[in-house]
Scaffold this motif. Structure first.
Motif, PDB file in Angstrom:
ATOM      1  N   ARG A 150       0.828  -1.206   0.000  1.00 46.09           N
ATOM      2  CA  ARG A 150       0.000   0.000   0.000  1.00 46.09           C
ATOM      3  C   ARG A 150       0.864   1.260   0.000  1.00 46.09           C
ATOM      4  O   ARG A 150       0.602   2.212  -0.728  1.00 46.09           O
ATOM      5  N   GLY A 151       1.907   1.260   0.858  1.00 50.84           N
ATOM      6  CA  GLY A 151       2.789   2.418   0.889  1.00 50.84           C
ATOM      7  C   GLY A 151       3.483   2.647  -0.440  1.00 50.84           C
ATOM      8  O   GLY A 151       3.598   3.787  -0.907  1.00 50.84           O
ATOM      9  N   PHE A 152       3.951   1.556  -1.059  1.00 55.48           N
ATOM     10  CA  PHE A 152       4.607   1.674  -2.357  1.00 55.48           C
ATOM     11  C   PHE A 152       3.641   2.190  -3.412  1.00 55.48           C
ATOM     12  O   PHE A 152       3.993   3.019  -4.258  1.00 55.48           O
ATOM     13  N   GLY A 153       2.411   1.714  -3.360  1.00 57.20           N
ATOM     14  CA  GLY A 153       1.408   2.155  -4.329  1.00 57.20           C
ATOM     15  C   GLY A 153       1.117   3.644  -4.214  1.00 57.20           C
ATOM     16  O   GLY A 153       1.049   4.357  -5.228  1.00 57.20           O
ATOM     17  N   TRP A 154       0.971   4.119  -2.974  1.00 54.34           N
ATOM     18  CA  TRP A 154       0.723   5.555  -2.781  1.00 54.34           C
ATOM     19  C   TRP A 154       1.931   6.381  -3.201  1.00 54.34           C
ATOM     20  O   TRP A 154       1.795   7.487  -3.751  1.00 54.34           O
ATOM     21  N   ALA A 155       3.134   5.871  -2.947  1.00 51.46           N
ATOM     22  CA  ALA A 155       4.342   6.578  -3.370  1.00 51.46           C
ATOM     23  C   ALA A 155       4.411   6.681  -4.893  1.00 51.46           C
ATOM     24  O   ALA A 155       4.761   7.738  -5.440  1.00 51.46           O
ATOM     25  N   VAL A 156       4.083   5.596  -5.577  1.00 52.30           N
ATOM     26  CA  VAL A 156       4.066   5.617  -7.038  1.00 52.30           C
ATOM     27  C   VAL A 156       3.020   6.602  -7.545  1.00 52.30           C
ATOM     28  O   VAL A 156       3.256   7.359  -8.506  1.00 52.30           O
ATOM     29  N   LEU A 157       1.865   6.623  -6.882  1.00 52.85           N
ATOM     30  CA  LEU A 157       0.809   7.546  -7.291  1.00 52.85           C
ATOM     31  C   LEU A 157       1.250   8.996  -7.128  1.00 52.85           C
ATOM     32  O   LEU A 157       1.049   9.837  -8.024  1.00 52.85           O
ATOM     33  N   GLY A 158       1.870   9.320  -5.992  1.00 56.40           N
ATOM     34  CA  GLY A 158       2.338  10.683  -5.777  1.00 56.40           C
ATOM     35  C   GLY A 158       3.423  11.077  -6.752  1.00 56.40           C
ATOM     36  O   GLY A 158       3.417  12.197  -7.298  1.00 56.40           O
ATOM     37  N   THR A 159       4.369  10.161  -7.000  1.00 59.48           N
ATOM     38  CA  THR A 159       5.440  10.451  -7.948  1.00 59.48           C
ATOM     39  C   THR A 159       4.890  10.663  -9.356  1.00 59.48           C
ATOM     40  O   THR A 159       5.324  11.568 -10.083  1.00 59.48           O
TER      41      THR A 159
ATOM     42  N   ALA B  68       1.931  11.772 -10.142  1.00 59.54           N
ATOM     43  CA  ALA B  68       1.254  13.072 -10.189  1.00 59.54           C
ATOM     44  C   ALA B  68       2.259  14.206 -10.369  1.00 59.54           C
ATOM     45  O   ALA B  68       2.044  15.136 -11.167  1.00 59.54           O
ATOM     46  N   VAL B  69       3.384  14.141  -9.645  1.00 56.48           N
ATOM     47  CA  VAL B  69       4.405  15.185  -9.771  1.00 56.48           C
ATOM     48  C   VAL B  69       5.012  15.182 -11.170  1.00 56.48           C
ATOM     49  O   VAL B  69       5.231  16.243 -11.785  1.00 56.48           O
ATOM     50  N   VAL B  70       5.300  13.997 -11.702  1.00 55.13           N
ATOM     51  CA  VAL B  70       5.881  13.904 -13.048  1.00 55.13           C
ATOM     52  C   VAL B  70       4.914  14.448 -14.094  1.00 55.13           C
ATOM     53  O   VAL B  70       5.321  15.145 -15.044  1.00 55.13           O
ATOM     54  N   LEU B  71       3.627  14.165 -13.948  1.00 56.93           N
ATOM     55  CA  LEU B  71       2.638  14.687 -14.900  1.00 56.93           C
ATOM     56  C   LEU B  71       2.563  16.208 -14.847  1.00 56.93           C
ATOM     57  O   LEU B  71       2.482  16.878 -15.888  1.00 56.93           O
ATOM     58  N   LEU B  72       2.597  16.767 -13.626  1.00 60.84           N
ATOM     59  CA  LEU B  72       2.608  18.230 -13.502  1.00 60.84           C
ATOM     60  C   LEU B  72       3.876  18.819 -14.112  1.00 60.84           C
ATOM     61  O   LEU B  72       3.842  19.871 -14.764  1.00 60.84           O
ATOM     62  N   TRP B  73       4.987  18.145 -13.892  1.00 58.43           N
ATOM     63  CA  TRP B  73       6.257  18.579 -14.482  1.00 58.43           C
ATOM     64  C   TRP B  73       6.173  18.545 -16.012  1.00 58.43           C
ATOM     65  O   TRP B  73       6.601  19.484 -16.695  1.00 58.43           O
ATOM     66  N   GLN B  74       5.610  17.477 -16.563  1.00 61.30           N
ATOM     67  CA  GLN B  74       5.472  17.360 -18.015  1.00 61.30           C
ATOM     68  C   GLN B  74       4.547  18.448 -18.557  1.00 61.30           C
ATOM     69  O   GLN B  74       4.800  19.015 -19.631  1.00 61.30           O
ATOM     70  N   LEU B  75       3.513  18.770 -17.808  1.00 65.52           N
ATOM     71  CA  LEU B  75       2.601  19.836 -18.225  1.00 65.52           C
ATOM     72  C   LEU B  75       3.326  21.179 -18.265  1.00 65.52           C
ATOM     73  O   LEU B  75       3.161  21.969 -19.218  1.00 65.52           O
TER      74      LEU B  75
ATOM     75  N   PRO C  29      10.602  15.695 -18.090  1.00 59.92           N
ATOM     76  CA  PRO C  29      11.088  14.640 -17.187  1.00 59.92           C
ATOM     77  C   PRO C  29      12.003  13.642 -17.871  1.00 59.92           C
ATOM     78  O   PRO C  29      12.984  13.192 -17.273  1.00 59.92           O
ATOM     79  N   LEU C  30      11.712  13.306 -19.118  1.00 55.91           N
ATOM     80  CA  LEU C  30      12.555  12.341 -19.827  1.00 55.91           C
ATOM     81  C   LEU C  30      13.952  12.911 -20.060  1.00 55.91           C
ATOM     82  O   LEU C  30      14.957  12.189 -19.933  1.00 55.91           O
ATOM     83  N   ASP C  31      14.048  14.215 -20.332  1.00 54.86           N
ATOM     84  CA  ASP C  31      15.367  14.836 -20.515  1.00 54.86           C
ATOM     85  C   ASP C  31      16.160  14.816 -19.204  1.00 54.86           C
ATOM     86  O   ASP C  31      17.369  14.541 -19.200  1.00 54.86           O
ATOM     87  N   GLY C  32      15.464  15.111 -18.104  1.00 54.03           N
ATOM     88  CA  GLY C  32      16.144  15.063 -16.810  1.00 54.03           C
ATOM     89  C   GLY C  32      16.619  13.665 -16.466  1.00 54.03           C
ATOM     90  O   GLY C  32      17.716  13.489 -15.922  1.00 54.03           O
ATOM     91  N   ALA C  33      15.791  12.655 -16.796  1.00 52.53           N
ATOM     92  CA  ALA C  33      16.176  11.271 -16.507  1.00 52.53           C
ATOM     93  C   ALA C  33      17.389  10.862 -17.327  1.00 52.53           C
ATOM     94  O   ALA C  33      18.316  10.203 -16.821  1.00 52.53           O
ATOM     95  N   ARG C  34      17.420  11.245 -18.592  1.00 53.32           N
ATOM     96  CA  ARG C  34      18.572  10.908 -19.441  1.00 53.32           C
ATOM     97  C   ARG C  34      19.842  11.576 -18.928  1.00 53.32           C
ATOM     98  O   ARG C  34      20.915  10.960 -18.898  1.00 53.32           O
ATOM     99  N   THR C  35      19.732  12.837 -18.524  1.00 52.88           N
ATOM    100  CA  THR C  35      20.903  13.533 -18.004  1.00 52.88           C
ATOM    101  C   THR C  35      21.388  12.907 -16.707  1.00 52.88           C
ATOM    102  O   THR C  35      22.600  12.775 -16.475  1.00 52.88           O
ATOM    103  N   LEU C  36      20.450  12.499 -15.840  1.00 50.14           N
ATOM    104  CA  LEU C  36      20.824  11.857 -14.579  1.00 50.14           C
ATOM    105  C   LEU C  36      21.569  10.552 -14.843  1.00 50.14           C
ATOM    106  O   LEU C  36      22.591  10.270 -14.196  1.00 50.14           O
TER     107      LEU C  36
END
Length: 298
Positions: A46-55, A57-64, A75-82
């Protein structure tokens, strides 16, 4: 002459057995243990599921936000750079071209040095102020005046004292990380139960014995809380200080990447800073839980 049967005569013959009278033994079934593990796994899921849901949501807002501004990396550019930064984090091609791992190591070294100084001074001064009403009245106004000062305001003072940006950064960490440890330690030392103090008087504890057996054990949870807050502040402050101080550290890396127009590296560095801060906080949380458990057991 007939003989009447007594209740003893009517009882069935006893059967020889090695069993001794007593309460029944524990059940041999392992169902409760299995159920406990199942409950823990369900809670983790349950904790992992809520964490995935929150993450998500943040990624979608970032993409927007990235879709509405060409300056914001997706987000994909940041992931590639990381991934690219972590592929070779410890290379060293000179003062202005180092891997992100070396910058993180430099920042952690400064943070740990300043935090260690703050811990030692904060605990000692906090115990003194919390144990002495006169010391509290004398130093509390000074603490309340200096505590809200911005860390960046301290940097020119320490730079003028040491004439070295790296040492000035360490002492900025020290002065800003000092207050949470000092205040929490003083509060814990001042809130010792009266029963414990009475026991110390009955057994005629000296000062060292009182500190060892009464003062420090009762103040320890507050001390750990103060250390946790101090570490969080120290890790936040180091980024801002290194933007001013010079040519190394994760703060310098962020500022240098911004000046070069590489916002993807800035985003990747922000993720790394957050992950390192999460690890440091988790270590202190585990320590605080251990202290709380030992306090209950004692």
């Amino acid at each position: 002459m007939t003989r009447s049967l007594t209740p003893t005569d009517q009882s069935e013959p006893a059967v020889a057995t090695d069993a001794q009278p007593g309460p029944p033994g524990p059940p041999t079934s392992r169902a409760p243990a299995t159920g406990a593990w199942g409950g823990r796994l369900a809670e983790l899921a349950r904790g992992f599921g809520w964490a995935v849901l929150g993450t998500t949501a943040v990624v979608l807002l970032w993409q927007l936000a990235a879709s509405r501004s060409t300056d914001v990396p997706a987000p994909l550019d940041g992931a590639r750079t990381l991934i690219d930064l972590l592929s070779d984090p410890f290379y060293d091609n000179g003062p202005n071209d180092k891997g992100v791992g070396l910058h993180l190591g430099t920042s952690l070294q400064r943070v740990f040095t300043g935090f260690a100084l703050a811990a030692v001074v904060g605990v000692l001064a906090g115990v003194l102020i919390g144990a002495s009403r006169r010391a509290w009245l004398a130093f509390n106004p000074v603490i309340q005046v200096l505590r809200p000062v911005s860390p960046l305001a301290w940097f020119p003072i320490w730079l003028a004292v040491f004439k070295d940006a790296s040492q000035a950064s360490v002492f900025v960490i020290f002065i800003t990380a000092l207050w949470p440890t000092l205040i929490n330690t003083a509060a814990g030392a001042a809130q010792i139960p009266q029963d414990h103090r009475n026991v110390a008087r009955v057994f005629r504890f000296g000062r060292l014995a009182y500190m060892r057996h009464v003062l420090i054990p009762n103040a320890l949870p507050s001390i750990i809380t103060g250390l946790r807050l101090s570490m969080g502040i120290a890790w936040m402050v180091i980024v801002a200080v290194e933007m001013l101080s010079g040519n190394s550290g994760i703060g310098f890396f962020v500022w240098d990447s911004y000046n070069a127009g590489d916002l993807s590296s800035v985003v990747a560095a922000i993720v790394l800073i957050g992950l390192v801060g999460l690890i440091l906080d988790a270590i202190l949380v585990r320590l605080s839980r251990k202290v709380a458990i030992e306090e209950v057991q004692s």
